[in-house]
Design a protein around this motif. Structure first.
Motif, PDB file in Angstrom:
ATOM      1  N   ASP A 115      -0.082 -10.501   4.378  1.00  0.00           N
ATOM      2  CA  ASP A 115       0.286  -9.319   4.540  1.00  0.00           C
ATOM      3  C   ASP A 115       0.210  -8.878   5.807  1.00  0.00           C
ATOM      4  O   ASP A 115       0.085  -7.673   6.181  1.00  0.00           O
ATOM      5  N   HIS A 151      -2.241  -4.653  -5.800  1.00  0.00           N
ATOM      6  CA  HIS A 151      -0.985  -5.096  -5.051  1.00  0.00           C
ATOM      7  C   HIS A 151      -0.426  -6.414  -5.520  1.00  0.00           C
ATOM      8  O   HIS A 151      -0.250  -7.251  -4.804  1.00  0.00           O
ATOM      9  N   LYS A 157       5.942  -7.883   0.549  1.00  0.00           N
ATOM     10  CA  LYS A 157       5.644  -6.771   1.757  1.00  0.00           C
ATOM     11  C   LYS A 157       6.706  -6.883   2.675  1.00  0.00           C
ATOM     12  O   LYS A 157       7.367  -5.678   2.995  1.00  0.00           O
ATOM     13  N   GLY A 190       3.484  -0.158  -1.390  1.00  0.00           N
ATOM     14  CA  GLY A 190       4.762  -1.022  -1.075  1.00  0.00           C
ATOM     15  C   GLY A 190       5.823  -0.027  -0.527  1.00  0.00           C
ATOM     16  O   GLY A 190       6.665  -0.380   0.072  1.00  0.00           O
ATOM     17  N   LYS A 193       6.130   0.272   3.009  1.00  0.00           N
ATOM     18  CA  LYS A 193       6.104  -1.137   3.832  1.00  0.00           C
ATOM     19  C   LYS A 193       7.516  -1.307   3.645  1.00  0.00           C
ATOM     20  O   LYS A 193       8.329  -0.739   3.004  1.00  0.00           O
TER      21      LYS A 193
END
Ligand SMILES: [Zn+2]
Ligand SMILES: [Zn+2]
Length: 259
Positions: A115, A151, A157, A190, A193
């Motif tokens: 990520d 997550h 992502k 998220g 993102k």
């Protein structure tokens, strides 16, 4: 119950202290929060995890926030990286303080950062990385060292997604989670993102519901203003997948409360 169990502090890659997050939580009418800053790694220091010598400060900051906001239950947690071979260190960590919960996260596949940046993904075999991620995620569940896995579909992502159907991979991964009696996190991070989607996706969460995997809720706030961020969407998703309860943890014991 509105519970946010995922937030960081200035000891790692966040801003502010637990009391700053608690203030926002009270303003927003949350019923409970849990601090879950990045635990130190077993063998190396990074700029996004605590140092071992920071743990005492972290625990004291959470205690200060608890004293300052007695109306808000503030749980003492950690976000702990799952790295194969780290098990003894996680056990050692667990014995150091009276933690309420551990979130388990897979941020690294060997040296590959899941990520960190879109650039890292550009030259990768996306599908292979996704499979590798869920293999590790499954192993994390099976250690039973964590209370909730954060997550869950983090590899999405930056929007690098497999083109094949991943239902069987999700089924398999969540089967291991259900067997291990671990919760998974529904995270609004998220939404902030490039993937613009809650972690995990709706198909994933529906499988989790079918397998009776309990959930925690989290914003993964790195600034106080993100505490409880976009919770309306997380609750709507959880409900649409059939959830009407969320987990709370006290001294690593789970109880379920109404969503
Ligand atoms: Zn994380
Ligand atoms: Zn986090």
């Amino acid at each position: 119950m509105l519970i946010d169990y995922h937030m960081h502090t200035e000891l790692t890659d966040g801003t502010g202290r637990p009391a700053d997050y608690a203030r926002v939580a009270v303003e927003r009418g949350l019923d409970e929060i849990g601090c879950s800053d990045h635990a130190p790694l077993a063998e190396r220091e990074t700029d996004w995890t605590m140092k071992k010598s920071d743990l005492e400060t972290y625990v004291n900051w959470v205690r200060e926030a608890q004293a300052k906001f007695p109306q808000l239950p503030i749980k003492l947690g950690l976000e702990v990286d799952y790295v194969p071979g780290c098990e003894d260190w996680v056990r050692e960590l667990a014995a150091m303080y009276p933690w309420d919960f551990f979130l388990g996260s897979v941020h690294y596949l060997g040296e590959f950062p899941v990520d960190r940046s879109a650039k890292d993904w550009e030259t990768e075999n996306v599908e292979a990385r996704w499979r590798e991620y869920f293999e590790l995620w499954k192993k994390a569940a099976r250690t039973r060292l964590f209370d909730s896995l954060s997550h869950p579909d983090l590899p999405k992502k930056f929007n690098f997604r497999p083109t094949t159907d991943f239902t069987s991979v999700y089924d398999d991964a969540l089967g291991a989670v259900a067997e291990s009696d671990v919760a998974i996190e529904v995270s609004t991070a998220g939404l902030r993102k490039p993937c613009r989607e809650i972690y995990p996706s709706e198909p994933f969460l529906k499988i989790a519901r079918r397998l009776n995997v309990p959930i925690t809720l989290g914003s993964d706030a790195h600034i106080p203003q993100d505490v409880g961020a976009e919770y309306g969407k997380a609750i709507a998703l959880a409900r649409s997948c059939g959830y009407d309860k969320v987990c709370r943890f006290t001294l690593r014991k789970r109880d379920l409360v109404k969503l």
